[in-house]
Scaffold this active site. Sequence first.
Site, PDB file in Angstrom:
ATOM      1  N   ASP A  21      -5.688  -5.708  65.103  1.00 15.06           N
ATOM      2  CA  ASP A  21      -6.396  -6.988  65.154  1.00 15.06           C
ATOM      3  C   ASP A  21      -7.903  -6.755  65.142  1.00 15.06           C
ATOM      4  O   ASP A  21      -8.387  -5.647  65.400  1.00 15.06           O
ATOM      5  CB  ASP A  21      -6.000  -7.758  66.414  1.00 15.06           C
ATOM      6  CG  ASP A  21      -4.560  -8.252  66.349  1.00 15.06           C
ATOM      7  OD1 ASP A  21      -4.018  -8.356  65.224  1.00 15.06           O
ATOM      8  OD2 ASP A  21      -3.974  -8.512  67.417  1.00 15.06           O
ATOM      9  N   CYS A  30       0.827  -1.206   0.000  1.00 16.89           N
ATOM     10  CA  CYS A  30       0.000   0.000   0.000  1.00 16.89           C
ATOM     11  C   CYS A  30       0.867   1.265   0.000  1.00 16.89           C
ATOM     12  O   CYS A  30       2.048   1.225   0.377  1.00 16.89           O
ATOM     13  CB  CYS A  30      -0.939   0.003   1.205  1.00 16.89           C
ATOM     14  SG  CYS A  30      -0.126   0.345   2.791  1.00 16.89           S
TER      15      CYS A  30
END
Length: 535
Positions: free
Chosen positions: A352, A21
């Site tokens: 915790d 192309c």
Amino acid sequence: MSSLTEKDRPIVQLLLSSGTCPRCILRFCCVGSQTLYRRPYKDLMKDLKEFLKNNEEKEDTVCFDVVDPPCKRIRLEHTEEGSDDLNHNGALQQIPPLNNENTATENSAVKVCNVCLGILQEFCEVDFVKKVCQKVNSADYQFTSFVFSVSLPPQLSVRECAAWLLVKQEMGKLDLSLAKDDIVQLKEAYKWIIHPQLSEELGGPAFRCFKNLGLFEVSVVFAHPETEEECHFLATACPDCFKPAKNKQSVFTRMAVIKALEKIKEEDFLKHFPCPPSSPKNLCVPLEIQCNNGAVFVAGRYNKYSRNLPQTPWIIDGERKLESSVEELISEHLIAEFKADSFNFSSSGREDVDVRTLGNGRPFAIELVNPRRIHFTAEEMKGLQQTINKSSDKIQVRDLQLVTREAIGRMKEGEEEKTKSYSALIWTDKAIQEEDIAFLDDIKELKLDQKTPLRVLHRRPLAVRCRIIHTMKAEYIDEHHFRLHLKTQAGTYIKEFVHGDFGRTKPNIGSLLNRTADILELDVESVDVDWPPTL
């Protein structure tokens, strides 16, 4: 000057005849003018035909000169004798003589380019650009600028190599050379064409690279099933280049193919692949048009008032132990407002499940992945903070704000150096009086040796860590209870400092008091990190 000259004529003739192309021809002629690639496809084909008809000896140009960055030019060097006389089976195929330039123009009417497989043809047109923009607009993203990326089939590199060898042979006949690196890369040419169109349609500037990791990305993935096996011969010729990877569906990745093409000898390549490459019947297929926004980062501080709430989801062997967590109570509202796909939560330490976080709270940051909405005013962020705080009595957040990725690093900086303050309710087996615990107030900079606690040994490596208790203050409650306020080095295991963890933490409150001690309640009173900024 960024246009074709007389010495480009043989390349134009050769590539047009083989089915290449116009835009790929410009690439192989090393044309660096972005403006030329953006010209309509039909105009480019017409210009090339006119160029071939021009028999004047001077360096005529195809079109108007444009001001662009300096182009890569063919190097005027003598080629090595005997290196370009190969034909298929160890040789280049013979291209029909091009003395009659009409031959080139007649054979150039190939629908699909034999090099780019249509990438620089069909997929540079307005219809495809609109298709991409429709996908972006339908996804409803907020963005101010974007990056366009394209994923090309790996066999395109093989075809480009074959075309290069063809042009290299022709240039050798003219005592010129063409280095592979001088050819304009297919991705580069494609972005030259597509960027201005996307910018106009989407209304924002297109950037060429990820200098800003927060940019919005539009990506297109191309495939070409008809030719997908064309690079397989490289696995036989260069097996070391193709190694299976867990995250890859095929070993024939673009980088693996490029590596193999750099390694394979030209004569071996030509034994397995036609030169010039054959003309395909079909165009490439756009498999995916994807949109992805760069991550947004939200930071703040949280207070946790529940003794039955983990910081992150508590799941053991696939079973959820508690229904919610701190990160979920905060992030569910952020995910909804930012319309993000997912999130990543981080914080300055963790408590915790049975520990409260009081005072000015614990710094946290949330990374919101692929958000659709990214623009929030200070008032909107304040409203979002209120929404989170009204949704639960277990947590509260403050100083909620948008931050940068780099700023989050400050939260992690000096984690070992920062200090934390705690309040612990302690029980003793033997009766105590106020004077029995008064000496604790006088202890400063107490050094501990803490072996990894038994309760976290399943997820932490076994080690002995040196930690420091900076100060302590004891408050007598009754014969078996007192409250201890501590200021410690970050990373100190407070529960183990109280009960000793079967002698794994030395010294400990039990050994200091010469009796058994245990902790009943623990609160984090402050995390001394000056981030994020107070609002």
